[in-house]
Design a protein around this motif. Structure first.
Motif, short mmCIF file in Angstrom:
data_model
loop_
_atom_site.label_atom_id
_atom_site.label_comp_id
_atom_site.label_asym_id
_atom_site.label_seq_id
_atom_site.Cartn_x
_atom_site.Cartn_y
_atom_site.Cartn_z
N LEU A 334 44.41 55.84 19.63
CA LEU A 334 43.87 56.87 18.75
C LEU A 334 43.92 58.23 19.43
O LEU A 334 44.32 59.23 18.82
CB LEU A 334 42.43 56.52 18.36
CG LEU A 334 41.68 57.56 17.53
CD1 LEU A 334 42.41 57.86 16.24
CD2 LEU A 334 40.25 57.09 17.26
N GLN A 335 43.53 58.29 20.70
CA GLN A 335 43.55 59.56 21.42
C GLN A 335 44.96 60.12 21.52
O GLN A 335 45.18 61.32 21.35
CB GLN A 335 42.95 59.39 22.81
CG GLN A 335 42.79 60.71 23.57
CD GLN A 335 41.84 61.66 22.89
OE1 GLN A 335 40.65 61.35 22.71
NE2 GLN A 335 42.33 62.83 22.49
N LYS A 336 45.93 59.25 21.77
CA LYS A 336 47.33 59.68 21.86
C LYS A 336 47.79 60.24 20.52
O LYS A 336 48.46 61.28 20.46
CB LYS A 336 48.21 58.51 22.27
CG LYS A 336 49.70 58.84 22.41
CD LYS A 336 50.46 57.61 22.93
CE LYS A 336 51.94 57.94 23.16
NZ LYS A 336 52.68 58.18 21.91
N GLN A 337 47.41 59.58 19.43
CA GLN A 337 47.79 60.05 18.10
C GLN A 337 47.18 61.42 17.81
O GLN A 337 47.84 62.31 17.25
CB GLN A 337 47.35 59.05 17.04
CG GLN A 337 47.78 59.38 15.63
CD GLN A 337 49.28 59.40 15.48
OE1 GLN A 337 49.96 58.46 15.89
NE2 GLN A 337 49.81 60.46 14.91
N ILE A 338 45.94 61.61 18.20
CA ILE A 338 45.27 62.89 17.99
C ILE A 338 45.93 64.00 18.80
O ILE A 338 46.18 65.10 18.29
CB ILE A 338 43.77 62.77 18.34
CG1 ILE A 338 43.07 61.94 17.27
CG2 ILE A 338 43.12 64.15 18.46
CD1 ILE A 338 41.65 61.56 17.62
N ASP A 339 46.21 63.70 20.05
CA ASP A 339 46.85 64.71 20.91
C ASP A 339 48.18 65.16 20.32
O ASP A 339 48.50 66.37 20.33
CB ASP A 339 47.07 64.14 22.31
CG ASP A 339 45.77 63.91 23.06
OD1 ASP A 339 44.74 64.48 22.65
OD2 ASP A 339 45.78 63.13 24.04
N GLU A 340 48.94 64.22 19.80
CA GLU A 340 50.25 64.56 19.22
C GLU A 340 50.10 65.27 17.88
O GLU A 340 50.81 66.24 17.59
CB GLU A 340 51.08 63.29 19.05
CG GLU A 340 51.47 62.63 20.38
CD GLU A 340 52.16 61.30 20.20
OE1 GLU A 340 52.20 60.80 19.04
OE2 GLU A 340 52.67 60.75 21.19
N ALA A 341 49.16 64.81 17.07
CA ALA A 341 49.00 65.38 15.73
C ALA A 341 48.51 66.82 15.77
O ALA A 341 48.96 67.66 14.99
CB ALA A 341 48.03 64.52 14.92
N PHE A 342 47.58 67.12 16.68
CA PHE A 342 46.99 68.45 16.71
C PHE A 342 47.74 69.42 17.61
O PHE A 342 47.36 70.59 17.72
CB PHE A 342 45.53 68.36 17.18
CG PHE A 342 44.60 67.74 16.16
CD1 PHE A 342 45.03 67.47 14.88
CD2 PHE A 342 43.30 67.41 16.50
CE1 PHE A 342 44.18 66.90 13.93
CE2 PHE A 342 42.44 66.85 15.57
CZ PHE A 342 42.89 66.59 14.28
N ASN A 343 48.80 68.97 18.21
CA ASN A 343 49.59 69.83 19.09
C ASN A 343 50.65 70.59 18.29
O ASN A 343 51.85 70.44 18.49
CB ASN A 343 50.25 68.99 20.19
CG ASN A 343 50.94 69.86 21.23
OD1 ASN A 343 50.54 70.99 21.47
ND2 ASN A 343 51.98 69.31 21.85
N VAL A 344 50.19 71.40 17.36
CA VAL A 344 51.10 72.16 16.51
C VAL A 344 51.66 73.34 17.31
O VAL A 344 50.92 74.04 18.01
CB VAL A 344 50.39 72.65 15.23
CG1 VAL A 344 49.20 73.51 15.56
CG2 VAL A 344 51.34 73.38 14.31
N SER A 345 52.95 73.53 17.21
CA SER A 345 53.59 74.61 17.96
C SER A 345 53.23 75.96 17.35
O SER A 345 52.92 76.07 16.16
CB SER A 345 55.10 74.43 17.96
OG SER A 345 55.63 74.62 16.66
N ASP A 346 53.29 76.99 18.18
CA ASP A 346 53.03 78.35 17.68
C ASP A 346 54.02 78.75 16.60
O ASP A 346 53.66 79.42 15.62
CB ASP A 346 53.08 79.35 18.84
CG ASP A 346 51.91 79.23 19.78
OD1 ASP A 346 50.87 78.67 19.37
OD2 ASP A 346 52.02 79.69 20.93
N SER A 347 55.28 78.31 16.75
CA SER A 347 56.29 78.68 15.75
C SER A 347 55.98 78.03 14.41
O SER A 347 56.11 78.68 13.36
CB SER A 347 57.68 78.26 16.24
OG SER A 347 57.76 76.86 16.44
N SER A 348 55.54 76.77 14.41
CA SER A 348 55.19 76.11 13.15
C SER A 348 53.95 76.74 12.54
O SER A 348 53.89 76.95 11.32
CB SER A 348 54.95 74.61 13.38
OG SER A 348 56.15 73.95 13.68
#
Length: 367
Positions: A334-348
């Motif tokens: 779950l923590q891995k999924q959250i880290d990846e999901a909320f790591n939105v790039s500045d460009s996006s």
């Protein structure tokens, strides 16, 4: 029929719990019952909605699985499309492990896009258990046939009825942009139910519904020949790739539709933004959190309880209906999924903010 009966039974059970459970509160600030073994689930929506049902569904299992079998209550704090209650949880609720937050994509997306009214930080919370959800885009059979033959052939725009461009609709809108679909979005409907009714009444000819609503309300339209699915919004796998939704394995993803229509895979900033939003809004649709600075033993107790819930036979059976068969996540996964999901790039992030401002006159940084 058995599945429908079970779903109705569970929803009625949730309603009965709301009506009969004296521990359920409404965020009015009324005094709560005294006790040292009480757990409060803060739900930042009105009672009876999807996130509320999600939270209430878990309450008896947390009571059963946690050491000491605590009483569990639900406190609904609606407003601001979940932001009001989420802010209150982060800023005002006790950080002793007695209060948990139930979040959804409506809380995740504004957080990721730096909406100015957001006064919470998920980095200051510890996830306990989470669950995905899916979505399906559909149209009329006539438009679906044209879409599948050549989606660039629409001289007149398809009409899409939605709620808000900065909410869950954002993922669907971005899917249209990836495909370069000629569409016109009419936003401001009161919910996905009203948007589906608009489709049924001919006010729109393009719509999406989440898994449960699609299975219960749109599949009958498909069966009677008044609707046809175009694609699922998909899920993001552990490698960051868009894959078919396990609940709709027969439906193509946006990527597959693009390849079929254009002869190559989608690329570019809009495509990357779409995948990031799918990850945050669908692959990580709902999460139950506790304050990160709660006592270590309280967090461990909740995490152990979540692991027990995953193994509970009654939970597994009922989750097939309430959670539509999606696998719940706990612990490191779950923590891995959250880290990846909320790591939105500045460009996006910048692209989406500019898109909302240009196309919908919505400055999310000023909301």
């Amino acid at each position: 029929m058995k599945k429908l009966f079970l779903m109705i039974s569970i929803i009625f059970l949730c309603g009965a719990l709301m009506a009969l459970n004296p521990l359920t509160t409404n965020g009015s600030g009324e005094e709560e019952p005294a006790g040292h073994n009480l757990l409060t689930f803060v739900v930042p929506f009105e009672a009876g909605g999807g996130t509320d049902i999600f939270g209430r569904f878990f309450t008896p299992y947390f009571s059963d699985q946690l050491e000491g079998n605590p009483l569990v209550q639900v406190e609904n704090i609606p407003g601001g499309a979940s932001i009001t209650g989420t802010n209150e949880y982060a800023q005002a609720k006790p950080k002793d492990g007695s209060h948990l937050l139930t979040s959804s994509a409506s809380s995740h997306i504004p957080y990721m896009l730096d909406q100015s009214s957001v006064d919470y930080d998920f980095k200051g919370m510890k996830p306990i258990i989470g669950s995905p959800m899916g979505g399906v885009v559909y149209s009329t059979p006539e438009k679906a046939e044209q879409f599948k033959e050549d989606l660039t052939s629409f001289e007149e725009p398809l009409y899409y009825a939605g709620i808000s461009p900065s909410g869950l609709d954002l993922v669907t809108l971005l899917s249209y942009e990836v495909l370069d679909l000629n569409f016109h979005g009419v936003l401001g409907y009161g919910g996905r139910g009203p948007s589906r009714v608009a489709f049924e009444q001919g006010e729109s000819n393009l719509d999406y519904q989440t898994t449960s609503a699609y299975n219960n309300n749109v599949k009958p339209l498909v069966e009677n020949g008044t609707a046809e699915p175009l694609y699922s919004l998909g899920q993001i796998d552990e490698n960051g790739n868009l894959v078919r939704d396990p609940q709709f394995p027969e439906l193509p993803t946006v990527e597959e539709v693009y390849i079929d229509q254009y002869g190559e895979a989608p690329t570019g900033e809009v495509w990357e933004a779409y995948k990031q939003m799918v990850n945050a809004a669908y692959t990580l649709n709902k999460v139950i959190w506790v304050h990160e600075d709660a006592p270590v033993e309280s967090i461990a107790r909740l995490q152990d309880g979540a692991e027990g819930i995953k193994q509970d036979a009654d939970f597994i059976e009922n989750a097939e209906v309430v959670l539509e068969g999606y696998e719940v996540l706990t612990g490191d996964a779950l923590q891995k999924q959250i880290d990846e999901a909320f790591n939105v790039s500045d460009s996006s992030k910048n692209l989406i903010q500019a898109y909302l401002l240009e196309k919908y006159d919505l400055d999310i940084t000023e909301l």
